[in-house]
Enzyme design. Structure first.
Site, short mmCIF file in Angstrom:
data_model
loop_
_atom_site.label_atom_id
_atom_site.label_comp_id
_atom_site.label_asym_id
_atom_site.label_seq_id
_atom_site.Cartn_x
_atom_site.Cartn_y
_atom_site.Cartn_z
N LYS A 65 9.39 -1.16 30.51
CA LYS A 65 10.84 -1.31 30.69
C LYS A 65 11.24 -2.68 31.25
O LYS A 65 11.24 -3.65 30.51
CB LYS A 65 11.37 -0.13 31.50
CG LYS A 65 11.09 1.19 30.74
CD LYS A 65 11.86 2.40 31.18
CE LYS A 65 11.71 3.50 30.14
NZ LYS A 65 10.91 4.64 30.55
N ASP A 99 2.50 5.35 37.89
CA ASP A 99 3.24 4.98 36.69
C ASP A 99 4.58 4.42 37.15
O ASP A 99 5.51 5.16 37.45
CB ASP A 99 3.42 6.21 35.78
CG ASP A 99 4.15 5.85 34.50
OD1 ASP A 99 4.60 4.69 34.37
OD2 ASP A 99 4.30 6.74 33.63
N TYR A 159 7.02 12.07 33.16
CA TYR A 159 6.83 11.63 31.79
C TYR A 159 6.04 10.33 31.81
O TYR A 159 6.40 9.40 32.53
CB TYR A 159 8.19 11.42 31.11
CG TYR A 159 8.11 10.91 29.69
CD1 TYR A 159 7.62 11.72 28.67
CD2 TYR A 159 8.52 9.63 29.36
CE1 TYR A 159 7.55 11.26 27.37
CE2 TYR A 159 8.46 9.16 28.06
CZ TYR A 159 7.97 9.98 27.06
OH TYR A 159 7.90 9.52 25.77
#
Ligand SMILES: *Cc1c(COP(=O)(O)O)cnc(C)c1O
Length: 419
Positions: free
Chosen positions: A262, A234, A141
């Site tokens: 995050k 990522d 994702y």
């Protein structure tokens, strides 16, 4: 106020009553509890119930909620104004800290979410190489940009065919199973001179935790180098979690571009993408690839991120990893003792226990896990004050502030679960 009433109001105003789909708790056949406050390893819902938190805002709160040094930095920043639309020292200081910890990010740009970071990194890779295609792994994702909503992980897997995403866009997205280097080789063989980049979660966290097999990341590095494509890591989840230098430090592989999110925001909306200076200088205003943001480099968010990275450097990652391994292994053992077929994937302070008879190395194996058993487990844990991700295909996270007593209480709760 109670969660049921709030959820009823919310459902009138927001699709599913939430601002991000997984929060609706549909995978575990439940309704969300509304959170009133958080501190350390704990959440309290609006009815005053306390939970030991293993979601940690889906990753950011590695220091625990409301770390005093981060909170202090935020208070100081707020009192100096919350947005300038002009450069501030915090942006420079945070960028300096990032390049120190992740040296492959020689130059970078701050944005406001992980989605924005991966979207911009892809545009840069395309602009830099003059090519359109991107290789993406099934079950990885990368946020909700069109190009990545082809066989995405996390909540996006609930949306087959992803309505709203034009075929004309995803036709440039080439898919491969995670850990399947041969499939990537085949893509390069077929269309090597059209591939702008390979984007990968270097340890995947959105189909549950799935670790890269030996040689997988190195193989991607070699293929990208050989064909003049960029390798994008990522690291929105893995950055500052699997080590201070991210997965690239841990596995010893250097990507061309890295995306962060995050943890880097310390609980505020921050994303970042960066890499080789020569590539990054293709971004406006130096180069022609455009990307901008009204709130990018926001002074309060920069202060929270900087304080977070400073405090993290005082923490003992090895000790947390050892404690997490011991805890996750014990939790897995409890489920096995109850007759459940489970398998554990773990790295650093992240783990997933799958209700599966076989090891999980890709999305197909993750999807084959028993979601009903996970829902049964989740509900009984939640009723005992343990907050796990409301879907079996997500990571559990520990933080630096979970105490031995918290972990023991969690194991005790697991012992009480019946299937
Ligand atoms: C969470 C996540 C994103 C998206 O970040 P947002 O801040 O939610 O937009 C991108 N990539 C990975 C690996 C993620 O886990």
């Amino acid at each position: 106020m109670d969660s049921k009433t709030l959820y009823a109001r919310a459902q009138q105003l927001m699709p599913g009553g939430v601002n991000s789909p997984l929060r609706a708790c549909r995978y575990v056949n439940s309704e969300p509890v509304f959170i009133d406050r958080a501190a350390g390893a704990y959440l309290w819902d609006v009815e005053g119930r306390q939970y030991i938190d293993y979601v940690l805002s889906w990753g950011p709160m590695l220091l625990g909620h409301c770390d005093p040094e981060v909170a202090e930095a935020v208070y100081v920043a707020v009192n100096k104004g919350t947005s300038y639309g002009a450069p501030c020292e915090g942006e420079v200081s945070l960028a300096e800290e990032i390049t120190k910890l992740i040296p492959s990010m020689e130059m970078m740009r701050m944005v406001s979410s992980g989605t924005e970071a991966t979207m911009s990194a892809l545009r840069l890779a395309r602009g830099y190489t003059g090519r359109d295609k991107v290789v993406k792994f099934i079950g990885n994702y990368h946020g909700h940009n069109d190009a990545f909503l082809a066989a995405a992980g996390s909540a996006a897997q609930a949306v087959p065919g992803t309505p709203g995403v034009p075929d004309d866009i995803v036709k440039h997205t080439l898919l491969a199973h995670y850990n399947d280097l041969e499939a990537v080789k085949a893509h390069f063989k077929e269309s090597g001179d059209e591939i702008a980049c390979v984007i990968v979660e270097p340890a995947a966290g959105n189909m549950g935790l799935v670790l890269p097999e030996d040689g997988f990341l190195q193989g991607l590095r070699d293929l990208c180098t050989k064909h003049g494509a960029l390798l994008i890591f990522d690291e929105v989840i893995t950055g500052f979690r699997v080590s201070l230098g991210g997965a690239q430090q841990r596995y010893g592989i250097t990507p061309d571009l890295t995306t962060l999110g995050k943890i880097i925001g310390g609980g505020f909306p921050v994303g970042c993408y960066g890499g080789k200076k020569e590539i990054m200088e293709h971004m406006a205003p130096c180069g022609g690839v455009f990307q901008a943001g009204t709130l990018s480099g926001n002074p309060v968010a920069m202060a929270a991120g900087l304080a977070t990275l400073k405090v993290l450097q005082k923490r003992d990652y090895d000790a947390l990893e050892a404690r997490t391994r011991e805890f996750a292994t014990a939790l897995t053992g409890i489920l096995k003792d109850k007759g459940q077929a489970v398998t554990l994937n773990h790295i650093a302070s992240a783990f997933t226990i799958y209700f599966s008879e076989v090891p999980v190395t890709n999305m197909a194996e993750s999807s084959a896990c028993n979601g009903d058993l996970y829902a049964t487990f989740w509900k009984q844990m939640q009723a005992q004050g343990i907050n796990l991700a409301p879907a079996g295909f997500e990571c559990a996270f520990t933080s630096f502030v979970h105490t031995d007593e918290d972990l023991e209480k969690t194991l005790e709760a697991a012992r009480n679960v019946t299937f």
